[in-house]
Motif scaffolding. Structure first.
Motif, PDB file in Angstrom:
ATOM      1  N   GLU A  66       0.834  -1.205   0.000  1.00 63.02           N
ATOM      2  CA  GLU A  66       0.000   0.000   0.000  1.00 63.02           C
ATOM      3  C   GLU A  66       0.868   1.255   0.000  1.00 63.02           C
ATOM      4  O   GLU A  66       0.600   2.202  -0.731  1.00 63.02           O
ATOM      5  N   ARG A  67       1.902   1.266   0.829  1.00 61.51           N
ATOM      6  CA  ARG A  67       2.809   2.418   0.873  1.00 61.51           C
ATOM      7  C   ARG A  67       3.534   2.589  -0.453  1.00 61.51           C
ATOM      8  O   ARG A  67       3.739   3.714  -0.921  1.00 61.51           O
ATOM      9  N   TYR A  68       3.918   1.475  -1.066  1.00 60.16           N
ATOM     10  CA  TYR A  68       4.634   1.540  -2.340  1.00 60.16           C
ATOM     11  C   TYR A  68       3.720   2.094  -3.437  1.00 60.16           C
ATOM     12  O   TYR A  68       4.148   2.924  -4.245  1.00 60.16           O
ATOM     13  N   ALA A  69       2.479   1.675  -3.446  1.00 58.86           N
ATOM     14  CA  ALA A  69       1.525   2.214  -4.424  1.00 58.86           C
ATOM     15  C   ALA A  69       1.357   3.725  -4.216  1.00 58.86           C
ATOM     16  O   ALA A  69       1.331   4.495  -5.188  1.00 58.86           O
ATOM     17  N   GLY A  70       1.277   4.157  -2.959  1.00 60.26           N
ATOM     18  CA  GLY A  70       1.175   5.585  -2.672  1.00 60.26           C
ATOM     19  C   GLY A  70       2.427   6.336  -3.105  1.00 60.26           C
ATOM     20  O   GLY A  70       2.344   7.443  -3.653  1.00 60.26           O
ATOM     21  N   LEU A  71       3.586   5.748  -2.873  1.00 61.91           N
ATOM     22  CA  LEU A  71       4.844   6.364  -3.296  1.00 61.91           C
ATOM     23  C   LEU A  71       4.884   6.531  -4.810  1.00 61.91           C
ATOM     24  O   LEU A  71       5.241   7.592  -5.321  1.00 61.91           O
ATOM     25  N   ARG A  72       4.491   5.497  -5.530  1.00 66.18           N
ATOM     26  CA  ARG A  72       4.498   5.599  -6.997  1.00 66.18           C
ATOM     27  C   ARG A  72       3.519   6.662  -7.477  1.00 66.18           C
ATOM     28  O   ARG A  72       3.815   7.387  -8.422  1.00 66.18           O
ATOM     29  N   SER A  73       2.392   6.783  -6.811  1.00 67.24           N
ATOM     30  CA  SER A  73       1.444   7.838  -7.177  1.00 67.24           C
ATOM     31  C   SER A  73       2.055   9.214  -6.938  1.00 67.24           C
ATOM     32  O   SER A  73       1.931  10.114  -7.778  1.00 67.24           O
ATOM     33  N   ARG A  74       2.722   9.382  -5.793  1.00 66.66           N
ATOM     34  CA  ARG A  74       3.359  10.666  -5.499  1.00 66.66           C
ATOM     35  C   ARG A  74       4.489  10.954  -6.479  1.00 66.66           C
ATOM     36  O   ARG A  74       4.689  12.098  -6.900  1.00 66.66           O
ATOM     37  N   LEU A  75       5.234   9.938  -6.862  1.00 69.45           N
ATOM     38  CA  LEU A  75       6.278  10.128  -7.867  1.00 69.45           C
ATOM     39  C   LEU A  75       5.668  10.582  -9.186  1.00 69.45           C
ATOM     40  O   LEU A  75       6.217  11.452  -9.866  1.00 69.45           O
ATOM     41  N   SER A  76       4.549  10.004  -9.542  1.00 67.64           N
ATOM     42  CA  SER A  76       3.866  10.416 -10.762  1.00 67.64           C
ATOM     43  C   SER A  76       3.438  11.878 -10.675  1.00 67.64           C
ATOM     44  O   SER A  76       3.569  12.632 -11.639  1.00 67.64           O
ATOM     45  N   GLU A  77       2.957  12.291  -9.504  1.00 72.42           N
ATOM     46  CA  GLU A  77       2.524  13.674  -9.301  1.00 72.42           C
ATOM     47  C   GLU A  77       3.670  14.670  -9.428  1.00 72.42           C
ATOM     48  O   GLU A  77       3.456  15.805  -9.856  1.00 72.42           O
ATOM     49  N   VAL A  78       4.873  14.284  -9.028  1.00 68.73           N
ATOM     50  CA  VAL A  78       5.997  15.219  -9.054  1.00 68.73           C
ATOM     51  C   VAL A  78       6.808  15.154 -10.341  1.00 68.73           C
ATOM     52  O   VAL A  78       7.822  15.847 -10.470  1.00 68.73           O
ATOM     53  N   LEU A  79       6.356  14.370 -11.317  1.00 74.19           N
ATOM     54  CA  LEU A  79       7.091  14.301 -12.582  1.00 74.19           C
ATOM     55  C   LEU A  79       7.325  15.680 -13.203  1.00 74.19           C
ATOM     56  O   LEU A  79       8.423  15.938 -13.706  1.00 74.19           O
ATOM     57  N   PRO A  80       6.343  16.592 -13.178  1.00 72.06           N
ATOM     58  CA  PRO A  80       6.631  17.923 -13.734  1.00 72.06           C
ATOM     59  C   PRO A  80       7.771  18.644 -12.998  1.00 72.06           C
ATOM     60  O   PRO A  80       8.578  19.326 -13.637  1.00 72.06           O
ATOM     61  N   LEU A  81       7.856  18.474 -11.680  1.00 73.79           N
ATOM     62  CA  LEU A  81       8.951  19.089 -10.918  1.00 73.79           C
ATOM     63  C   LEU A  81      10.287  18.443 -11.283  1.00 73.79           C
ATOM     64  O   LEU A  81      11.304  19.127 -11.395  1.00 73.79           O
ATOM     65  N   ILE A  82      10.266  17.139 -11.453  1.00 72.15           N
ATOM     66  CA  ILE A  82      11.472  16.402 -11.834  1.00 72.15           C
ATOM     67  C   ILE A  82      11.988  16.929 -13.175  1.00 72.15           C
ATOM     68  O   ILE A  82      13.179  17.204 -13.337  1.00 72.15           O
ATOM     69  N   GLU A  83      11.069  17.077 -14.119  1.00 78.93           N
ATOM     70  CA  GLU A  83      11.443  17.592 -15.448  1.00 78.93           C
ATOM     71  C   GLU A  83      11.955  19.024 -15.345  1.00 78.93           C
ATOM     72  O   GLU A  83      12.962  19.380 -15.958  1.00 78.93           O
ATOM     73  N   GLU A  84      11.248  19.854 -14.588  1.00 79.22           N
ATOM     74  CA  GLU A  84      11.612  21.271 -14.440  1.00 79.22           C
ATOM     75  C   GLU A  84      13.016  21.436 -13.865  1.00 79.22           C
ATOM     76  O   GLU A  84      13.776  22.311 -14.296  1.00 79.22           O
ATOM     77  N   LEU A  85      13.372  20.594 -12.905  1.00 86.65           N
ATOM     78  CA  LEU A  85      14.677  20.683 -12.263  1.00 86.65           C
ATOM     79  C   LEU A  85      15.756  19.888 -12.995  1.00 86.65           C
ATOM     80  O   LEU A  85      16.931  19.955 -12.623  1.00 86.65           O
ATOM     81  N   GLY A  86      15.378  19.124 -14.001  1.00 82.48           N
ATOM     82  CA  GLY A  86      16.346  18.348 -14.771  1.00 82.48           C
ATOM     83  C   GLY A  86      16.896  17.150 -14.020  1.00 82.48           C
ATOM     84  O   GLY A  86      18.041  16.754 -14.225  1.00 82.48           O
TER      85      GLY A  86
END
Length: 97
Positions: A66-86
Motif C-alpha cells: 500500500e505504501r509503495y503504491a502511494g509512493l508511486r502515485s506521489r512520484l507520478s505527481e511530481v514528474l513535472p517538478l522532476i522535469e523542471e529541475l532536470g
C-alpha cells in the motif's frame, strides 16, 4: 512480513519526495539542484529499483504494498517538478497495477 529493509527504503524515498517538493518551491540555484540530484539519482537507482524488485516478486507485506503504491502515485505527481529541475526520472511510474 516483507523483505528486510523495505520499510526503511519506503521511508527514505517518501522523505526524498517531500524534499523534492520543498526544493522546487524554494527556487533553488544550480548547486542545490546538483547536490539534490546526486542523492535523488542514488535513491532511484538503488532503493527504488530494489523496492520495485520486491514488489514484482511478491516480497512486500500488505502495508508495504500500500505504501509503495502511494509512493508511486506521489512520484507520478511530481514528474513535472522532476522535469523542471532536470532530475533523473523514476522508471517505475506511473503505477502499473
Amino acid at each position: 512480513m516483507g523483505e528486510p529493509g523495505a520499510s526503511e527504503d519506503l521511508e527514505l524515498l517518501e522523505e526524498q519526495v517531500r524534499a523534492l517538493r520543498e526544493l522546487a518551491g524554494d527556487r533553488p540555484d544550480g548547486a542545490r539542484i546538483y547536490d539534490f540530484g546526486v542523492r535523488w539519482g542514488t535513491f532511484l537507482a538503488g532503493r527504488l529499483e530494489r523496492l520495485e524488485h520486491y514488489h514484482r516478486s511478491g516480497g512486500l507485506s500488505v502495508d508495504e504494498r500500500e505504501r509503495y503504491a502511494g509512493l508511486r502515485s506521489r512520484l507520478s505527481e511530481v514528474l513535472p517538478l522532476i522535469e523542471e529541475l532536470g532530475l533523473a526520472r523514476p522508471r517505475v511510474v506511473p503505477p502499473d497495477d
